[in-house]
Design an enzyme around this catalytic site. Structure first.
Site, short mmCIF file in Angstrom:
data_model
loop_
_atom_site.label_atom_id
_atom_site.label_comp_id
_atom_site.label_asym_id
_atom_site.label_seq_id
_atom_site.Cartn_x
_atom_site.Cartn_y
_atom_site.Cartn_z
N LYS A 188 0.84 -1.21 0.00
CA LYS A 188 0.00 0.00 0.00
C LYS A 188 0.87 1.27 0.00
O LYS A 188 0.65 2.18 -0.79
CB LYS A 188 -0.92 0.03 1.24
CG LYS A 188 -1.84 -1.18 1.35
CD LYS A 188 -2.72 -1.11 2.58
CE LYS A 188 -1.98 -1.11 3.90
NZ LYS A 188 -1.24 -2.35 4.18
N ARG A 243 -9.78 0.66 8.01
CA ARG A 243 -9.28 -0.66 8.38
C ARG A 243 -10.31 -1.48 9.12
O ARG A 243 -10.04 -2.62 9.48
CB ARG A 243 -8.09 -0.45 9.31
CG ARG A 243 -6.80 -1.01 8.77
CD ARG A 243 -5.72 -0.48 9.65
NE ARG A 243 -4.56 -1.27 9.63
CZ ARG A 243 -3.43 -0.88 9.04
NH1 ARG A 243 -3.37 0.25 8.38
NH2 ARG A 243 -2.38 -1.64 9.13
N ARG A 272 12.18 -5.95 5.37
CA ARG A 272 12.04 -4.50 5.17
C ARG A 272 12.86 -3.72 6.21
O ARG A 272 12.80 -4.01 7.39
CB ARG A 272 10.58 -4.07 5.29
CG ARG A 272 10.44 -2.56 5.27
CD ARG A 272 9.02 -2.10 5.14
NE ARG A 272 8.20 -2.45 6.29
CZ ARG A 272 6.92 -2.14 6.39
NH1 ARG A 272 6.32 -1.50 5.41
NH2 ARG A 272 6.24 -2.48 7.45
N ARG A 326 11.42 -1.74 11.57
CA ARG A 326 10.28 -1.29 12.36
C ARG A 326 10.03 -2.31 13.46
O ARG A 326 10.13 -3.52 13.22
CB ARG A 326 9.05 -1.21 11.45
CG ARG A 326 8.68 0.20 11.08
CD ARG A 326 7.65 0.27 9.99
NE ARG A 326 6.36 -0.32 10.30
CZ ARG A 326 5.29 -0.23 9.49
NH1 ARG A 326 5.37 0.43 8.36
NH2 ARG A 326 4.16 -0.81 9.80
N ARG A 386 -0.30 -9.12 13.13
CA ARG A 386 -0.92 -8.08 12.29
C ARG A 386 -1.74 -8.71 11.17
O ARG A 386 -2.80 -8.21 10.80
CB ARG A 386 0.17 -7.17 11.69
CG ARG A 386 0.76 -6.22 12.72
CD ARG A 386 2.11 -5.66 12.28
NE ARG A 386 2.08 -4.90 11.06
CZ ARG A 386 3.16 -4.65 10.30
NH1 ARG A 386 4.35 -5.13 10.65
NH2 ARG A 386 3.05 -3.94 9.22
P1 AP5 Z 1 4.85 -1.54 1.82
O1 AP5 Z 1 4.54 -0.77 0.59
O2 AP5 Z 1 5.50 -0.82 2.95
O3 AP5 Z 1 3.54 -2.31 2.31
P2 AP5 Z 1 2.33 -1.79 3.15
O4 AP5 Z 1 1.13 -2.48 2.65
O5 AP5 Z 1 2.30 -0.28 3.21
O6 AP5 Z 1 2.78 -2.39 4.56
P3 AP5 Z 1 2.84 -1.77 6.00
O7 AP5 Z 1 3.53 -2.77 6.85
O8 AP5 Z 1 3.44 -0.40 6.02
O9 AP5 Z 1 1.33 -1.65 6.25
P4 AP5 Z 1 0.54 -1.87 7.52
O10 AP5 Z 1 -0.80 -1.77 6.98
O11 AP5 Z 1 0.77 -3.03 8.39
O12 AP5 Z 1 1.18 -0.70 8.39
P5 AP5 Z 1 0.66 0.76 8.69
O13 AP5 Z 1 1.83 1.61 8.72
O14 AP5 Z 1 -0.50 1.12 7.86
O15 AP5 Z 1 5.73 -2.79 1.38
C1 AP5 Z 1 6.27 -3.68 2.34
C2 AP5 Z 1 7.65 -4.14 1.85
O16 AP5 Z 1 7.49 -4.92 0.67
C3 AP5 Z 1 8.58 -2.98 1.47
O17 AP5 Z 1 9.90 -3.27 1.86
C4 AP5 Z 1 8.45 -2.87 -0.05
O18 AP5 Z 1 9.63 -2.40 -0.65
C5 AP5 Z 1 8.18 -4.33 -0.43
N1 AP5 Z 1 7.28 -4.40 -1.58
C6 AP5 Z 1 6.15 -3.65 -1.82
N2 AP5 Z 1 5.57 -4.03 -2.96
C7 AP5 Z 1 6.32 -5.04 -3.45
C8 AP5 Z 1 6.21 -5.86 -4.63
N3 AP5 Z 1 5.20 -5.69 -5.52
N4 AP5 Z 1 7.13 -6.81 -4.83
C9 AP5 Z 1 8.16 -6.99 -3.93
N5 AP5 Z 1 8.33 -6.25 -2.80
C10 AP5 Z 1 7.40 -5.28 -2.58
O19 AP5 Z 1 0.10 0.53 10.18
C11 AP5 Z 1 0.95 0.22 11.26
C12 AP5 Z 1 0.14 0.18 12.54
O20 AP5 Z 1 -0.48 1.48 12.76
C13 AP5 Z 1 -1.02 -0.81 12.57
O21 AP5 Z 1 -0.60 -2.10 12.94
C14 AP5 Z 1 -1.93 -0.16 13.63
O22 AP5 Z 1 -1.43 -0.38 14.93
C15 AP5 Z 1 -1.78 1.32 13.31
N6 AP5 Z 1 -2.76 1.81 12.33
C16 AP5 Z 1 -2.47 2.36 11.10
N7 AP5 Z 1 -3.60 2.71 10.47
C17 AP5 Z 1 -4.62 2.37 11.29
C18 AP5 Z 1 -6.04 2.46 11.17
N8 AP5 Z 1 -6.63 2.96 10.08
N9 AP5 Z 1 -6.78 1.98 12.20
C19 AP5 Z 1 -6.22 1.49 13.32
N10 AP5 Z 1 -4.89 1.38 13.50
C20 AP5 Z 1 -4.09 1.82 12.48
#
Ligand code: AP5
Length: 211
Positions: free
Chosen positions: A13, A88, A127, A158, A169
């Protein structure tokens, strides 16, 4: 363009939201980035939410809806935005719908990045992120430097990317976020893209679904 990117942790994402933001000239609104910024700055909100992020649990809906309401009301979001990591839960989706109605806006599309768990555990365990500018490094793609190539900041993992937290997660995603796929499918808004394809292929596929 008002776009939601839906997908499990590690689905891509953030990677795709950054590219769409650059391509379409609209801001990326990442609730995860906003929360981590509060934690880094030690704000009152940061202190309240830190435990949730460390455990891999979701932050309460009411806090998230306040954050998003504030963010989407800013000037730079007038022409559109790409939502990364929000909504979410079904209550967050309903809160977003109410917010959009108050602002006289409509969603353009919801894109679901389809993936599978084991690939995501591998991606997230590999990552590394710059503590300074948030740049993303992935050991599966290339060797990871100690210092960021863009800003010289320290590159580290992280806290919530440890394998056992990633698995938690993913469970939270299945229980609380995956139901949104049916929610948006029912509203006729959902487009599906293979999130396991290479980054550039995923990006082109997203743009193609937007027409
Ligand atoms: P990346 O693009 O970073 O993936 P992502 O889907 O953004 O993953 P995140 O881990 O950042 O998402 P998340 O939803 O768990 O975390 P968030 O920060 O939102 O890609 C991941 C890796 O893969 C990278 O190294 C990238 O280079 C690689 N990659 C990407 N695409 C690729 C491809 N096609 N091929 C190969 N490699 C690839 O949330 C963190 C925490 O915040 C949550 O756990 C929760 O506690 C809180 N939080 C955030 N939003 C909310 C909400 N709306 N409600 C409640 N709690 C929330």
């Amino acid at each position: 363009m008002r776009l939601i990117l839906l997908g499990a942790p590690g689905a891509g994402k953030g990677t795709q939201a950054r590219r769409i933001s650059a391509e379409l000239g609209i801001p990326q609104v990442s609730t995860g980035d906003i929360l981590r910024d509060h934690i880094r700055r030690g704000t009152e909100l940061g202190l309240r939410v830190r435990g949730y992020l460390d455990r891999g649990d979701l932050v309460p809906d009411s806090l998230i809806l306040d954050i998003v309401g504030d963010r989407l009301g800013r000037e730079d979001c007038r022409a559109g935005y790409v939502l990364d990591g929000f909504p979410r839960t079904v209550p967050q989706a309903e809160g977003l719908e109410a917010l959009l109605e108050r602002m006289g806006q409509r969603l353009s599309a919801v894109v679901a990045l389809e993936t599978e768990s084991e690939a995501l555990v591998r991606r997230l365990s590999s990552r590394w992120t710059c503590a300074g500018c948030g740049a993303d490094y992935n050991a599966m793609a290339a060797p990871v430097p100690d210092r960021c190539a863009s800003c010289g900041g320290v590159v580290g993992q992280r806290d919530d990317d440890r394998a056992e937290t990633v698995r938690h997660r993913l469970k939270v995603y299945e229980e609380q976020t995956a139901p949104l796929i049916l929610h948006y499918e029912g509203l006729g808004r959902l487009r599906r893209v293979d999130g396991l394809a290479p980054v550039e292929v995923v990006f082109r596929a997203i743009l193609a679904t937007l027409g």
